[in-house]
Design an enzyme around this catalytic site. Structure first.
Site, mmCIF file in Angstrom:
data_model
loop_
_atom_site.group_PDB
_atom_site.id
_atom_site.type_symbol
_atom_site.label_atom_id
_atom_site.label_comp_id
_atom_site.label_asym_id
_atom_site.label_seq_id
_atom_site.Cartn_x
_atom_site.Cartn_y
_atom_site.Cartn_z
ATOM 1 N N ARG A 41 27.427 11.823 -2.206
ATOM 2 C CA ARG A 41 28.306 11.958 -1.230
ATOM 3 C C ARG A 41 28.636 13.505 -1.261
ATOM 4 N NH1 ARG A 41 34.591 11.575 -1.889
ATOM 5 N NH2 ARG A 41 35.189 12.194 0.220
ATOM 6 N N GLU A 85 32.218 3.086 1.794
ATOM 7 C CA GLU A 85 31.603 4.476 2.076
ATOM 8 C C GLU A 85 30.216 4.405 1.271
ATOM 9 O OE1 GLU A 85 34.547 8.035 2.296
ATOM 10 O OE2 GLU A 85 35.541 6.073 1.249
ATOM 11 N N GLY A 121 44.862 6.535 3.180
ATOM 12 C CA GLY A 121 44.949 6.259 1.471
ATOM 13 C C GLY A 121 45.654 7.475 1.193
ATOM 14 N N ASN A 122 45.350 7.846 0.002
ATOM 15 C CA ASN A 122 46.225 9.212 -0.435
ATOM 16 C C ASN A 122 45.743 10.311 0.434
ATOM 17 O OD1 ASN A 122 47.693 8.477 -2.751
ATOM 18 N ND2 ASN A 122 45.553 8.456 -3.986
ATOM 19 N N ASP A 178 53.097 7.987 -3.453
ATOM 20 C CA ASP A 178 52.325 6.697 -3.552
ATOM 21 C C ASP A 178 52.954 5.685 -2.602
ATOM 22 O OD1 ASP A 178 50.394 5.143 -5.905
ATOM 23 O OD2 ASP A 178 51.653 3.936 -4.543
ATOM 24 N N HIS A 184 36.319 12.027 6.038
ATOM 25 C CA HIS A 184 36.302 10.747 5.679
ATOM 26 C C HIS A 184 35.139 10.105 7.018
ATOM 27 C CE1 HIS A 184 40.556 10.957 4.494
ATOM 28 N NE2 HIS A 184 39.969 10.830 3.380
ATOM 29 N N ASN A 188 29.019 9.836 -6.678
ATOM 30 C CA ASN A 188 30.014 10.548 -6.028
ATOM 31 C C ASN A 188 30.567 11.502 -7.148
ATOM 32 O OD1 ASN A 188 32.330 11.595 -4.717
ATOM 33 N ND2 ASN A 188 33.186 9.970 -4.234
ATOM 34 N N ARG A 231 50.177 15.703 0.681
ATOM 35 C CA ARG A 231 49.769 16.857 1.800
ATOM 36 C C ARG A 231 50.714 16.885 3.038
ATOM 37 N NH1 ARG A 231 43.379 15.285 2.077
ATOM 38 N NH2 ARG A 231 43.712 14.452 0.130
HETATM 39 P P1 AMP Z 1 43.162 5.167 -1.524
HETATM 40 O O1 AMP Z 1 43.254 6.768 -1.523
HETATM 41 O O2 AMP Z 1 42.508 4.734 -0.205
HETATM 42 O O3 AMP Z 1 42.903 4.716 -2.857
HETATM 43 O O4 AMP Z 1 44.826 4.898 -1.225
HETATM 44 C C1 AMP Z 1 45.737 4.947 -2.055
HETATM 45 C C2 AMP Z 1 47.064 4.463 -1.543
HETATM 46 O O5 AMP Z 1 47.010 3.282 -0.953
HETATM 47 C C3 AMP Z 1 48.312 4.667 -2.315
HETATM 48 O O6 AMP Z 1 49.237 5.288 -1.485
HETATM 49 C C4 AMP Z 1 48.725 3.498 -2.777
HETATM 50 O O7 AMP Z 1 50.048 3.260 -2.902
HETATM 51 C C5 AMP Z 1 48.422 2.755 -1.311
HETATM 52 N N1 AMP Z 1 48.360 1.245 -1.643
HETATM 53 C C6 AMP Z 1 47.522 0.462 -2.208
HETATM 54 N N2 AMP Z 1 47.754 -0.720 -2.425
HETATM 55 C C7 AMP Z 1 49.083 -0.803 -1.783
HETATM 56 C C8 AMP Z 1 49.798 -1.906 -1.268
HETATM 57 N N3 AMP Z 1 49.824 -3.139 -1.681
HETATM 58 N N4 AMP Z 1 50.984 -1.531 -0.589
HETATM 59 C C9 AMP Z 1 51.314 -0.279 -0.112
HETATM 60 N N5 AMP Z 1 50.308 0.674 -0.357
HETATM 61 C C10 AMP Z 1 49.444 0.340 -1.117
#
Ligand code: AMP
Length: 412
Positions: A91, A385, A210-211, A283, A180, A7, A241
């Site tokens: 990817r 993925e 996620g983010n 976050d 996604h 990736n 975003r």
């Molecule tokens: P990703 O882009 O899939 O890696 O997801 C990142 C997001 O997941 C961020 O907003 C993190 O704060 C959130 N995240 C990861 N672990 C937790 C958790 N235990 N509780 C709440 N949010 C989480």
């Protein structure tokens, strides 16, 4: 057969080496800050100690060479010879309307990925750099590309077109593509498997949060609508975003604040979402912590995030005239019981009943979180993925071998 999954981003490369006999990961790692004298390489073999080093890695070709060195390393390596790796899967974010499925790379495919640079100016050039870097380090290595957009190519016209002049679609291919896709595909298949019913019978909504965050309506295993659009900005509220806003905000803000197009673009992509509302973070973990400490802006960001997601679930249930399965995945979906609870609480009218204890339980495994008598099954399914990229690459290369080296392409 061993498959290397790559990736490539503009300044990073993530990788996994799969043994397709049992789909196990032999090693994984990443090269970050490519283009600097202080690039960081992290390599983790499935067994034995990992490596973390800082060195000058000025381009993707050198980064791939370093990855191969580590895979072959006497102490930290996992293969005796590069010949053990039979193919590389990449990817690629944007496949436009050209790619409805994964394909093996040839000059024509590379040209098409280049033609799509306009639609994904940050992502597609990086993916092509990754492909070229493999080509230079491993001449004649079969390579496959798996597109984030491909799974959504089944959307009907009424879902993917925007109600703007058709000339814009014809001239510039402005439409909803969705992203996604590999993740939505993986978790939907896994959820059907866990439920023990053919996916062809199911109406599902998958929430990749996620983010970046997107939500997809999947009917009979096919994406029929998804929240991200021409770019990954549309749809759900995200970390930084905005997701959906009135498009008239753009010219209005430009005129009132005397902003350039680039500045508005940056505002909507990097300074909006939960970051803008909370005032301190995009976050979710930090938002939830602050909310529990009584921070009202964090609570507002959290409420808006969940409310907007719930609205999409309602809309997609209407688009499919029903709902059998709701799936949560990605960082927030897999880890935040708070978010899942807040989203599901407002969906009882659809037949969603959460099992509180199951929702609170932490696990890395896919699991049900709905009550036994819930009409809609709710699941948490960790996304994977990379596994889909490895599987598609494996299938394409095996098919080509079986067909005596004639080019083949297949869907996910
Ligand atoms: P990703 O882009 O899939 O890696 O997801 C990142 C997001 O997941 C961020 O907003 C993190 O704060 C959130 N995240 C990861 N672990 C937790 C958790 N235990 N509780 C709440 N949010 C989480």
């Amino acid at each position: 057969m061993k498959i290397l999954v790559i990736n490539a981003g503009s300044s990073s490369i993530k990788y996994q080496l799969y043994n397709m006999k049992d789909e196990s990961v032999l090693a994984s790692g990443r090269v970050e800050r490519i283009g600097t004298e202080s690039a960081i390489v992290t390599h983790e073999p499935a067994a034995g100690p990992g490596v973390r080093e800082v060195s000058g890695i000025l381009d993707h070709v050198t980064a791939v060479r370093r990855v191969l060195d580590l895979l072959l390393h006497r102490e930290h390596g996992v293969v005796a010879s590069i010949a053990e790796i039979e193919a590389v899967g990449h990817r690629v974010v944007h496949g436009g309307e050209t790619f409805k499925a994964s394909v093996l790379v040839d000059d024509e495919v590379k040209r098409s990925i280049r033609d799509l640079f306009d639609l994904a100016p940050l992502h597609n050039p990086a993916a092509l750099m990754g492909i070229n870097a493999v080509e230079q380090n491993m001449p004649n290595m079969p390579q496959a590309v798996v597109f984030d957009t491909a799974f959504h190519q089944t959307m009907p016209r009424h879902a993917y077109l925007y109600p703007i002049p058709m000339a814009l679609y014809r001239r510039h291919k402005i439409r909803r593509y969705g992203f996604h896709g590999t993740s939505h595909f993986y978790v939907s298949e896994r959820a059907a498997e866990m439920i023990g019913r053919p996916i062809a019978e199911l109406k599902m909504i998958t929430c990749h949060i996620g983010n970046g965050a997107s939500c997809t309506a999947i009917q009979g295993g096919k994406s029929i609508d998804t929240s991200m659009g021409l770019t990954p900005l549309e749809g759900l509220m995200m970390g930084t975003r905005s997701g959906d806003i009135d498009p008239a905000v753009v010219p209005f803000v430009m005129s009132k604040e005397e902003l350039t197009l680039g500045e508005v673009n940056s505002m909507l992509n990097k300074h909006s979402g939960m970051l803008a509302i909370s005032g301190f973070s995009g976050d979710m973990r930090e938002i939830v912590e602050a909310m529990e400490d009584g921070d009202r802006n964090a609570k507002l960001a959290f409420d808006m995030f969940c409310y907007r997601l719930r609205k999409y679930v309602g809309a997609y249930a209407a688009a499919m005239n029903g709902l059998d399965v709701l799936v949560f995945t990605a960082g927030i979906g897999e880890n935040s019981a708070h978010v899942r609870k807040a989203v599901c609480e407002g969906l009882t009218f659809l037949g969603v009943q959460l099992d509180e204890t199951a929702n609170q339980r932490h696990s890395k495994d896919a699991r049900f979180i709905s009550a036994p008598d819930s009409r809609v099954k709710v699941l948490v399914v960790p996304t994977n993925e990379e596994l889909i990229i490895a599987r598609d690459t494996f299938r394409l290369v095996s098919e080509r071998k079986a067909a005596g080296d004639s080019p083949v392409s297949r869907g996910q």
